[in-house]
Design a protein around this motif. Sequence first.
Motif, PDB file in Angstrom:
ATOM      1  N   LEU A 259       0.811  -1.223   0.000  1.00 45.30           N
ATOM      2  CA  LEU A 259       0.000   0.000   0.000  1.00 45.30           C
ATOM      3  C   LEU A 259       0.844   1.274   0.000  1.00 45.30           C
ATOM      4  N   PHE A 260       2.175   1.134   0.108  1.00 44.24           N
ATOM      5  CA  PHE A 260       3.019   2.308   0.340  1.00 44.24           C
ATOM      6  C   PHE A 260       3.742   2.730  -0.932  1.00 44.24           C
ATOM      7  N   PRO A 261       3.547   3.982  -1.400  1.00 49.61           N
ATOM      8  CA  PRO A 261       4.215   4.464  -2.628  1.00 49.61           C
ATOM      9  C   PRO A 261       5.736   4.495  -2.445  1.00 49.61           C
ATOM     10  N   ILE A 262       6.462   4.168  -3.474  1.00 58.34           N
ATOM     11  CA  ILE A 262       7.915   4.114  -3.394  1.00 58.34           C
ATOM     12  C   ILE A 262       8.512   5.489  -3.098  1.00 58.34           C
ATOM     13  N   GLU A 263       7.881   6.560  -3.590  1.00 56.11           N
ATOM     14  CA  GLU A 263       8.431   7.904  -3.377  1.00 56.11           C
ATOM     15  C   GLU A 263       8.363   8.351  -1.925  1.00 56.11           C
ATOM     16  N   ASP A 264       7.546   7.686  -1.105  1.00 54.57           N
ATOM     17  CA  ASP A 264       7.420   8.067   0.305  1.00 54.57           C
ATOM     18  C   ASP A 264       8.295   7.232   1.227  1.00 54.57           C
ATOM     19  N   VAL A 265       9.050   6.293   0.673  1.00 55.16           N
ATOM     20  CA  VAL A 265       9.892   5.427   1.507  1.00 55.16           C
ATOM     21  C   VAL A 265      11.099   6.213   2.007  1.00 55.16           C
ATOM     22  N   TRP A 266      11.373   6.106   3.311  1.00 57.39           N
ATOM     23  CA  TRP A 266      12.519   6.771   3.934  1.00 57.39           C
ATOM     24  C   TRP A 266      13.812   6.231   3.315  1.00 57.39           C
ATOM     25  N   GLY A 267      14.660   7.124   2.809  1.00 52.77           N
ATOM     26  CA  GLY A 267      15.917   6.709   2.191  1.00 52.77           C
ATOM     27  C   GLY A 267      15.877   6.675   0.674  1.00 52.77           C
ATOM     28  N   ILE A 268      14.686   6.831   0.095  1.00 56.05           N
ATOM     29  CA  ILE A 268      14.548   6.864  -1.370  1.00 56.05           C
ATOM     30  C   ILE A 268      14.254   8.309  -1.777  1.00 56.05           C
ATOM     31  N   GLY A 269      15.249   8.968  -2.335  1.00 54.82           N
ATOM     32  CA  GLY A 269      15.072  10.359  -2.725  1.00 54.82           C
ATOM     33  C   GLY A 269      14.410  10.500  -4.079  1.00 54.82           C
ATOM     34  N   ARG A 270      14.273  11.741  -4.521  1.00 54.93           N
ATOM     35  CA  ARG A 270      13.601  12.025  -5.784  1.00 54.93           C
ATOM     36  C   ARG A 270      14.326  11.404  -6.973  1.00 54.93           C
ATOM     37  N   ARG A 271      15.659  11.477  -6.938  1.00 53.85           N
ATOM     38  CA  ARG A 271      16.432  10.950  -8.071  1.00 53.85           C
ATOM     39  C   ARG A 271      16.264   9.435  -8.196  1.00 53.85           C
ATOM     40  N   TYR A 272      16.327   8.725  -7.061  1.00 54.05           N
ATOM     41  CA  TYR A 272      16.174   7.272  -7.103  1.00 54.05           C
ATOM     42  C   TYR A 272      14.732   6.871  -7.401  1.00 54.05           C
ATOM     43  N   THR A 273      13.770   7.694  -6.973  1.00 50.71           N
ATOM     44  CA  THR A 273      12.367   7.400  -7.292  1.00 50.71           C
ATOM     45  C   THR A 273      12.149   7.364  -8.803  1.00 50.71           C
ATOM     46  N   THR A 274      12.719   8.343  -9.503  1.00 51.69           N
ATOM     47  CA  THR A 274      12.575   8.389 -10.958  1.00 51.69           C
ATOM     48  C   THR A 274      13.160   7.135 -11.598  1.00 51.69           C
ATOM     49  N   ARG A 275      14.338   6.721 -11.154  1.00 54.54           N
ATOM     50  CA  ARG A 275      14.963   5.528 -11.733  1.00 54.54           C
ATOM     51  C   ARG A 275      14.151   4.272 -11.431  1.00 54.54           C
ATOM     52  N   LEU A 276      13.665   4.150 -10.181  1.00 54.33           N
ATOM     53  CA  LEU A 276      12.900   2.970  -9.803  1.00 54.33           C
ATOM     54  C   LEU A 276      11.617   2.855 -10.616  1.00 54.33           C
ATOM     55  N   LYS A 277      10.961   3.990 -10.839  1.00 48.40           N
ATOM     56  CA  LYS A 277       9.716   3.949 -11.614  1.00 48.40           C
ATOM     57  C   LYS A 277       9.975   3.583 -13.078  1.00 48.40           C
ATOM     58  N   GLU A 278      11.167   3.888 -13.574  1.00 47.58           N
ATOM     59  CA  GLU A 278      11.515   3.466 -14.926  1.00 47.58           C
ATOM     60  C   GLU A 278      11.583   1.942 -15.032  1.00 47.58           C
ATOM     61  N   TYR A 279      11.863   1.291 -13.906  1.00 47.68           N
ATOM     62  CA  TYR A 279      11.886  -0.172 -13.868  1.00 47.68           C
ATOM     63  C   TYR A 279      10.529  -0.762 -13.479  1.00 47.68           C
ATOM     64  N   GLY A 280       9.501   0.077 -13.417  1.00 42.97           N
ATOM     65  CA  GLY A 280       8.165  -0.407 -13.080  1.00 42.97           C
ATOM     66  C   GLY A 280       7.947  -0.615 -11.595  1.00 42.97           C
ATOM     67  N   ILE A 281       8.780   0.009 -10.767  1.00 42.29           N
ATOM     68  CA  ILE A 281       8.663  -0.123  -9.310  1.00 42.29           C
ATOM     69  C   ILE A 281       7.871   1.068  -8.785  1.00 42.29           C
ATOM     70  N   ASN A 282       6.648   0.817  -8.336  1.00 46.96           N
ATOM     71  CA  ASN A 282       5.770   1.898  -7.873  1.00 46.96           C
ATOM     72  C   ASN A 282       5.461   1.839  -6.382  1.00 46.96           C
ATOM     73  N   THR A 283       5.676   0.700  -5.766  1.00 46.38           N
ATOM     74  CA  THR A 283       5.396   0.557  -4.335  1.00 46.38           C
ATOM     75  C   THR A 283       6.625   0.019  -3.620  1.00 46.38           C
ATOM     76  N   ALA A 284       6.606   0.127  -2.297  1.00 46.68           N
ATOM     77  CA  ALA A 284       7.688  -0.429  -1.490  1.00 46.68           C
ATOM     78  C   ALA A 284       7.784  -1.936  -1.678  1.00 46.68           C
ATOM     79  N   TYR A 285       6.645  -2.587  -1.892  1.00 47.97           N
ATOM     80  CA  TYR A 285       6.639  -4.037  -2.092  1.00 47.97           C
ATOM     81  C   TYR A 285       7.338  -4.408  -3.398  1.00 47.97           C
ATOM     82  N   ASP A 286       7.083  -3.647  -4.460  1.00 45.34           N
ATOM     83  CA  ASP A 286       7.759  -3.892  -5.739  1.00 45.34           C
ATOM     84  C   ASP A 286       9.279  -3.848  -5.563  1.00 45.34           C
TER      85      ASP A 286
END
Length: 435
Positions: free
Chosen positions: A176-203
Amino acid sequence: MYGIIDCDNCYVSCERVFRPDLEGKPVVVLSNNDGCVVARSNEAKALGIKAGMPYFKLQEQFPDRKIAVFSSNYELYAELTGRVIDIIRQEAPSYFRYSIDECFVYLEGMQDINLKEWGENLHRRIFKSVGMPVSIGIGPNKTLAKLASHFAKKHPGYRHCCMIDTDDKRIKALKLFPIEDVWGIGRRYTTRLKEYGINTAYDFAQHTIGWLHATFHNIVVERTWRELNGDDCVPNEQLAAKKSICTSRSFPGMIDDFAQLRTHVSNYAARCAEKLRQQGSVAGIVSIFLSTNPFREDLPQCWSFREQRLITPTSSTTTIVQTASALLEKIFRKGYQYKRAGVIVMGVGPKSPIQQDLFDHNAEQFQKMRRLDEVIDRINRLQGSETIVLGAQQYTSRDKDGNAAGKAQVFANAIRHDFRSPNPTTRWTDIIRLK
């Protein structure tokens, strides 16, 4: 198990402590010089007010809305959050303060206690004693505790405390938790993770450690991944003393007068010295900078920097202010409209032992200045910030001909804070009067 206590909408909640009439109404707090919105109540967020919105746009976009507006009052916020920390200190085995509105606790030796109930009781005590609402997250590591605090804040059903204590709860929360809100994941890493289809902490947690090493090569990202999978690997370290300290501000308007600039710089230098003493440090280098407004392309532009190494490292307000003022004389240039200035102290180290200059015969004067600073700090703590200041920290209002037009005033008033609330817990002049 770890816990984190997070003050809800901290600055807004501090303003509401002595203004209960603002409960349920939109409230915003502005940045220094009343520039833009830095804190919003839930009601203000619901209106569509964004963080960082300039104050003039707030007036333009919501002309018919009754929005309570406050200037930043860090003296009030530090006092009230300090009271919250005092209660946490009494209730938790050990703690460390992570920021002005967040505090981690290590719940060692509390295995036989219902931690969910403990958190709910802690919330009630803080709210009853201070008037500050808090959200509490509890988990097997700091990252999951932070994640739990988000659920505690957003969902009333948790009664201000959410605990992740089983693997089923962990997996459900991660989904249920968006990847961009995870502690330790900044804006730059959020963009890269979403490019790999990672949208949640579980992904993110589902990927392998080999993929993580091949993709990021970053220890912070790896620690976050391990903690999302249940490991405890973020170090239990206290906040380290700063190696350099900077105090800088943008002026309410443009300044081309040396005397006014010296007052600004003196105040910034005094604040740096105070911060040094608070962390038990001394500095060996004092530096200052001046800059014009880069957005005013119609005006001459200038950016200047100068530093001075001290013979004997110090935290003396007098010495640091004098050094900063001398540096200002060297870099000030007539004909420029300055918009910003700052003082930086570097070469920071512990206050004891201090290697003094072999040819310095002012050891007695050094001790006198240290005792003077201790007395001033104590009085300012008891009577309110800037009760006692150096003469260089004051400015004198002048008439149109440049002549003194009024008595000197503490320079803090030169920073725009048209909507600043009183400080009834730290200043006798602001004490609450009952009708």
